[in-house]
Design an enzyme around this catalytic site. Structure first.
Site: not given
Lengths: 369, 369, 369, 369
Positions: A137, A165, A257
């Site tokens: 991340y 995303d 996701h």
């Protein structure tokens, strides 16, 4: 014959069976956190609908005794075109957490993706002999981001998977209704102490640590910083896919996701063919969001995927049986894939990727009980 | 007028009625073995959905008093474009087993397919005056394969139907959950004693006797070995269809094995037109997987089939009423077909094959009860 | 303002309301005879599905105070593009039978079709000042056929409607299960006594009196025998439509007989545009099978129909309230049509026929309860 | 971060939650008046179906910290591409009526549309600092029409919205069944006393005051009479759209009046792209009918809308909580939109309008509970 009907004839017989078992043992709010999607969950269901409407055209007389599910993923051999998807907080569903999953993946011969929000230290997530991907991340704490990349290299990770995303978490209504928070015993061990967020809402915690400004320029920064294969996770638009490849991405994960970010996003399976067209044959394309069987893996291959990431079912296996639950889940999926490939007349993954596909215009009705 | 409303007005009125009767008398695990499909049974249901969405465009003013359902199938006359599909273990649903079905088929003027896994000896399955096809599984025991072909010739079989979509059995979850095994009283009588598999799981038994390596080269071997018409059963890809014809196949069965092999396979009705295009008008194309009424037969004809194989409904008839149950089922189907042809303005099968077809984009809702 | 919201605000508010009322008063087997379709009733439901998926594109700013529903049908003025469809045995649902319907139609300014199988004598079915069409079944008794045509001329019928989709009745399973027979008090009054069939199954009776050999040559015979406008009812194939026009038909009814003949036939609404294309603008095209509202009439117009035939709802009106029930039903439909036309910005039927149409790919889900 | 997960985490979490709350407090006939559609409500449901089948293709790596939802609507800035739709009789759902909604809209930075049938005087509906649009019904009382336009100018309204799809009210069966009438305490305050219609059926009242003859010539009359931006509401046909622009319309609302006028009309979302194509990029295109979330707003933008009108949810907010209920509803929608835009990688509304869209062929099944 390993893929034949003589194996894996005991229950659980499907990944959905595994989910049923997990659901039976998990606290409802934990089940919901894993199972749920964002908003009205329209994308969550659309993901499944896309797989159901994707019909395969099998080949015959290829003389396949054993369909060979093995494959090279991001430059390394895997027993099947499957890797464990990055997921946060494994210890939330089972005390053995990520290390158990990593071991099971290693034993199954598939890559394990260590998540930035893993509940155990990275050191425990890259067992010797296993393949590890590190999911990144884009953290507000840039030093920590740099440290994660460095750790990935130090631990011999095979690839960096940069999630693109999640500028922040989608509105996951189940969690909001349940008041779900980061469980203390599963809090992200690889963030600095102040950022672990135990007791915070999962969305609030994510917002506090993830930098939403991730941009193409940052991608270039990452690209320049490491020689690890770099994979962008969460690409659905062909133009984005093309640009990513131009900027040096080695692979992409076509993903919404799991229906957890933009509610209303296109199913990843639907998006896949245009992405493959955009990037050509050389780019590694993984797919996730809705894979629930070996036939689903085969559908993704036939539509252009190099392989898939398996998410929720891995956590269901972990919840239901710890390491051996994950092992069983992966072996079940591999068996299903081998069976499906052989029944489709595809002796290997390359052949699977040449199978024809017909889209049904609608889902078929099931008879009532 | 035989096809008119004056006949077959008593129940069962539909093949589904016959299934209901069979279900009422069969042990659940036997019903499940016959009724079930593989995996999530998505192909099982998709087969039915494809028929439902296939709308016919009837013709008028053709002056048809009696629609003539008769046809030439694989060079021999039949009362309708229907043959009994190969199915294993008939004695499982009724003690009279295959011989009763063969007699009923003979009486109805349709070919009967003797299955490799028939529960009675081949000698009993080719009654004088009937037409018999022999279905061939590619057995690991090559001598037995050769013997079956020789027997087919000795008994005057009209055709060899080589099944090409079963390297091993699909994962049929109902059977796995039921722990279903080959019933001793229905075990395959035409295999050598050691290979009959009574008490083995049906999938395990199949794996033990069927050679999964069947290839195009083997097809050439079979082709060279017999002058019987040779039909490949289980073809869904146009390129495979074309190659089979080039290698000397006289016909094909467009089939997904009733949704029992590759779960996720395209419905055979959907696949049919492209296969017909691929092989031209001269190749005999049978279709199975989902035929449940005379209108379904007509749909298959209109889309390019030479005829259909009827599977499960035959076993339902046998279960519900032995030989006369099968006779009733076949007569019901013939009546339905004659009625449908006449109402579609098709005086004969050739005209039926010229009917127009419109695909509905989705299944239509039924009002609640 | 007649089409405004100030009228017809009491129940029944829809034709479905009328059906509910009829169902409440009719014996179940009579309800089933009228409501049912053939076979699995797939065409019965597909008819409704086609209307539901047909979306209209309204126009605005046309300055319409009163949409004018009036029209010329088969050369004579009607208050709306609707005629009463031919249906057998009206007296079965109400003792006043066809004469009540004919009077209500006359009062409403729409044509009434007297059926060959009407339960009252033709003399009573052509009230002075009304418009009557005579529906002709091709009877085995050719003298009776000729007599019917002669009677049609004597009584001043406006058109002959020759039914071409009933060589015999479709398999209507509800009737077969109910053992439904021609009710003595509603038996066809215009057949010779021996042919009235009271107590016979409806299908058996139809088979005994209808000649299934009706052909293009017979059409020429009818055409030569009368100068009445000649309409063929039951045409769904464009080539048939073209040929009928070439042989002198003045109009066609695009119809699948309300889903009562070939189960699996294409919905008439779906078939309509290709028929209009085939016959050009001059041929009168009526449509039936599934019309249940003024919007449905408008949909048919927008897709090329000159008008529609209204079937079952007329019988529901008759059952629920005799002549006034039919009058109410027709007035309700006219109001709905006027409202729909005005809301679609179509000041008259010619404008209605120019409205745009968009087909939805699937039916839309309704919320629960 | 305002669009992040840290805000609006308490219930109501969706606009549907707001509806549930309103339903709990409203008399059923008032709820039905607001919620219902005309006829069979097929368009009401088709509107929702169109949104559900509209899948978005998100972009990534745009470096968006805060998606900027602000926009210029009809020449003035708004906080998001949303305005409050014109709706009659707000006081029916809450005693504070339109003024409360106008204040909440002002506070939220979005335009409020004062309806001709508002239950409070215009003077109270244009709070200082807010943006007001005036919705105009074409009244039989032409003086009153002129007065309304003059008042709009006097009060500084930003636009006139001329409703063109209501020559009279559609047949709203719920209201007819409920015998619903204009509530005295909510009667239209801006009509002359005799025309306020308290106690009249809502449809009857509308018919008595609205002139159904509105035409293109009248549009020219309005256009010549005022320099306010002029918007036509209720356009679905591209030719109408083009003509309106040619005659000087500054904007259009692509709308089927929330499924309340022509039952069977095309969903506005489906109609939108062809309208955008017809009018080019310069015309302001608003859309209503079915917007229930921020993702729905984003879908409309991606298909070519400049913005949307929000109708029923505003009344649900008002019913559930007065001004603060409306404020909460608008803030919830803005948050949802900001989240959806950010997750779709659209930093601003211009980018949102460039997002790709994929239409699913059918709605996806939801698992049963």
């Amino acid at each position: 014959m390993t893929g034949g009907p003589g194996v894996l004839t005991g229950e659980p017989l499907t990944l959905d069976d595994v989910e049923d078992r997990a659901r039976a043992v998990l606290p409802p709010e934990v089940y919901d956190f894993v199972a749920g999607g964002s908003g009205t969950e329209s994308t969550l269901y659309a993901n499944r609908g896309a797989f159901d409407r994707c019909h395969l055209v099998p080949r015959v007389l290829n003389g396949v005794e054993h369909a060979d599910t093995s494959v090279t993923l991001l430059g390394a051999p895997a027993s099947m075109p499957v890797a464990v998807a990055p997921m946060a907080f494994h210890a939330m569903v089972h005390p053995d957490g990520e290390p158990a999953v990593a071991r099971a993946a290693r034993a199954a011969g598939v890559p394990f993706t260590a998540a930035t929000l893993a509940s155990r230290p990275l050191d425990e997530l890259a067992p010797a002999g296993g393949q590890t991907y590190l999911q990144l991340y884009w953290l507000r704490d840039r030093d920590r981001t740099a440290w994660l990349i460095a750790e990935a290299e130090r631990l011999g990770a095979r690839a960096l998977i940069l999630t693109v995303d999640v500028p922040f978490m989608g509105r996951r209504l189940r969690d909001l209704r349940n008041g779900f928070t980061v469980p203390a015993h599963a809090a992200p061990a690889n963030l600095s102490g102040a950022q672990r967020g135990a007791g915070q809402s999962v969305g609030g915690h994510a917002a506090s640590v993830i930098d939403p400004t991730l941009s193409w320029a940052d991608l270039e920064w990452v690209r320049a910083r490491t020689r690890l294969p770099l994979v962008l996770k969460g690409v659905l638009d062909p133009a984005d896919a093309r640009r990513a490849v131009e900027l040096g991405a080695d692979g992409l994960v076509v993903s919404n996701h799991g229906g957890r970010q933009l509610d209303g996003a296109v199913p990843s399976l639907t998006a896949l063919p245009a992405i493959r067209d955009a990037v050509g044959d050389d780019c590694e394309l993984l797919l996730d969001s809705g894979v629930r069987s070996g036939t689903d893996v085969l559908r993704a291959l036939a539509l252009g995927a190099s392989g898939v990431l398996l998410g929720r079912p891995v956590l269901w296996g972990l919840a239901a049986g710890g390491e051996s639950g994950v092992a069983g889940t992966l072996e079940l999926l591999r068996t299903e894939l081998e069976v499906s490939m052989a029944l489709a007349g595809a002796p290997n993954v390359a052949a699977a990727r040449r199978l024809g596909v017909r889209w049904a215009p609608c889902a078929d009705e099931r008879e009532g009980t």
